[in-house]
Write an enzyme that holds these catalytic residues in place. Structure first.
Site: not given
Lengths: 93, 395
Positions: B244, B270
């Site tokens: 995992e 931006r």
């Protein structure tokens, strides 16, 4: 008497150092390493790494079970079987 | 050393990204707000083959090796913004499928794996308890053998997939006198009398992944539902955590790349003080840091996955990857928010959610502190026996 160079001879220093760090100074062949706390869950993985490196064997996830790592005797038997299987594989090449 | 994905892996990666971007991101802001798990997305992932990636074909899986599995999960993390869904999928794969595949009997594999792989059943493991988190093996749940059955009593908390699960792998101590060596794993069906979902839990992040507390009161399971051997629970748990920790963090890599690309795009578009904000060193440096972080995170994680794909063990390397990638992903999210300024803090831009989701990476599957304890243990430090030499480089 442990034969120099045998599986047990190579295994015992690892087991004894682990045992001594838990305050255990004597380990017989059939003592449970897990029940005594000498080998815990992480210790099993360190033992597996030790065996893989020392004996040049591969140990699968499914082989990491108590039956194989319960005691010095079962570890010895397990490694012997791995080495025998490895020898047979090499001989058939 | 070969750092390149094969052509097949690259094609697979592209296909997973295309699938995830097209199919898995619907209504995510709303679903996150209302803590809604998407069954539709779960089933689509199963149909695509995600849940069965590393499972052998004979049980309906994709038979992928560890590196290909990591490649797929990284792509899923990149294309799918629903980090909660990905978390649920990973919990299902590594804590139910893998333990059954590695330690189950042939009958158990045939009974459970095809339905777990197809997504028809959801799996989980029940380990953590109110009084045993990091000290997982001090659990208080008890099992007792009675004839041809085991009787389980106890309570569990922080259980991912709890509300959806059909298959529960529960850890309980069968022989408390042996301490952790008595811990044993059992497969429990959700309809077992005495098993209840006692309390739904609400989270800061990963809100689309369900979580709850579980209660087991005189739950009887037949002896054939023993997983592995009596007393084998510690190993089953540790093996599943090794898988995992590597695989779940692969999806974080994908999320980190997504945050980097989103930030680069924003920094170019931006404009402030008459030019793109990306031209300002404080922003461009942050972008470079994000790139360095992603690249180094990939290296440590791929190394662990490569070891596993070679049939070697990677408990230490998995813990290194888990600790490193978890921190890296959080910093990636913080940088992405900072670059986006006020917009990054707004829900609409879907970056603040990345941060909330990322923080859990330092907690689940063993906290970062526990990962460091494991790593130190391989050097003979901490409470681990000091006999073995530090693990040599493998290769």
């Amino acid at each position: 008497m442990t034969e120099p160079g045998s599986i047990k001879a190579q295994l015992m220093p690892f087991v004894m150092e682990n045992a001594q760090s838990k305050g255990i100074n004597q380990v017989s062949d059939d003592d449970s390493l897990t029940a005594s706390g000498i080998i815990d869950s992480l210790g099993v993985f360190r033992l597996v790494s030790f065996l893989e490196e020392t004996f040049a064997v591969r140990i699968g996830d499914e082989e990491i079970v108590n039956d194989n790592f319960e005691s010095v005797r079962t570890i010895e038997k397990f490694v012997a079987a791995k080495l025998a299987a490895k020898g047979e594989k090499a001989a058939t090449r | 050393m070969d750092f390149a994905w094969s052509e097949e892996q690259q094609a697979f990666r592209r296909e997973v990204i295309r699938f995830a971007q097209q199919e898995l991101n619907e209504n995510l802001i709303e679903r996150d707000l209302h803590e809604e798990f998407s069954w539709d997305a779960w089933r689509k992932c199963a149909k695509f083959g995600i849940q069965g990636l590393p499972i052998p074909q004979e049980y309906g899986g994709g038979d992928a090796d560890m590196l290909t599995t990591v490649c797929g999960l990284e792509a899923l993390g990149y294309g799918c913004r629903d980090n909660g869904l990905i978390f649920s999928i990973n919990a299902h794969m590594w804590t139910s499928e893998i333990p059954i595949l590695k330690f189950g009997t042939e009958a158990q594999k045939k009974k459970y794996l095809p339905k777990l792989v197809s997504g028809e059943w959801v799996g989980l493991h029940a380990m953590t308890e109110p009084m045993s988190g990091s000290d997982a093996f001090s659990l208080l749940s008890r099992a007792e053998r009675k004839g041809d059955r085991y009787v389980i009593n106890g309570s569990k908390t922080f259980i991912t997939n709890a509300q959806n699960a059909e298959v529960i792998i529960v850890f309980a101590n069968l022989d408390p006198e042996k301490g952790a060596a008595g811990i044993t794993a059992f497969i429990l069906d959700k309809d077992t009398p005495g098993f209840t979902i006692s309390k739904k839990l609400h989270k800061m992040g990963l809100r689309t992944s369900p979580m709850a507390e579980l209660s087991f009161v005189d739950c009887e399971v037949p002896v054939e539902n023993l997983l592995g051997k009596e007393g084998g629970g510690q190993t089953i748990f540790t093996v599943s955590m090794e898988w995992e920790r590597i695989c779940i963090m692969a999806s974080h890599l994908g999320a980190m790349q997504r945050m980097l690309e989103t930030s680069v795009k924003y920094a170019k578009e931006r404009r402030q003080f008459g030019q793109a904000i990306g031209n300002f060193p404080p922003i461009s440096t942050k972008i470079a840091d994000m790139d360095i972080r992603l690249e180094t995170a990939r290296l440590v994680l791929y190394k662990a996955a490569w070891l596993k794909s070679q049939g070697k063990h990677a408990l230490r390397e998995g813990s290194i990857a888990k600790a490193y990638v978890a921190d890296a992903c959080i910093q990636q999210a913080l940088d992405a928010i900072q670059i986006h300024g006020g917009y990054g803090y707004m829900t609409e831009y879907q970056i603040e959610r990345e941060l909330r989701d990322a923080i859990s990476g330092k907690i689940y599957s063993g906290t970062t502190e526990i990962q460091k304890k494991i790593i130190a243990g391989f050097h003979g430090l901490s409470d681990v026996p000091s006999a073995a030499p530090a693990r040599r480089e493998q290769g």
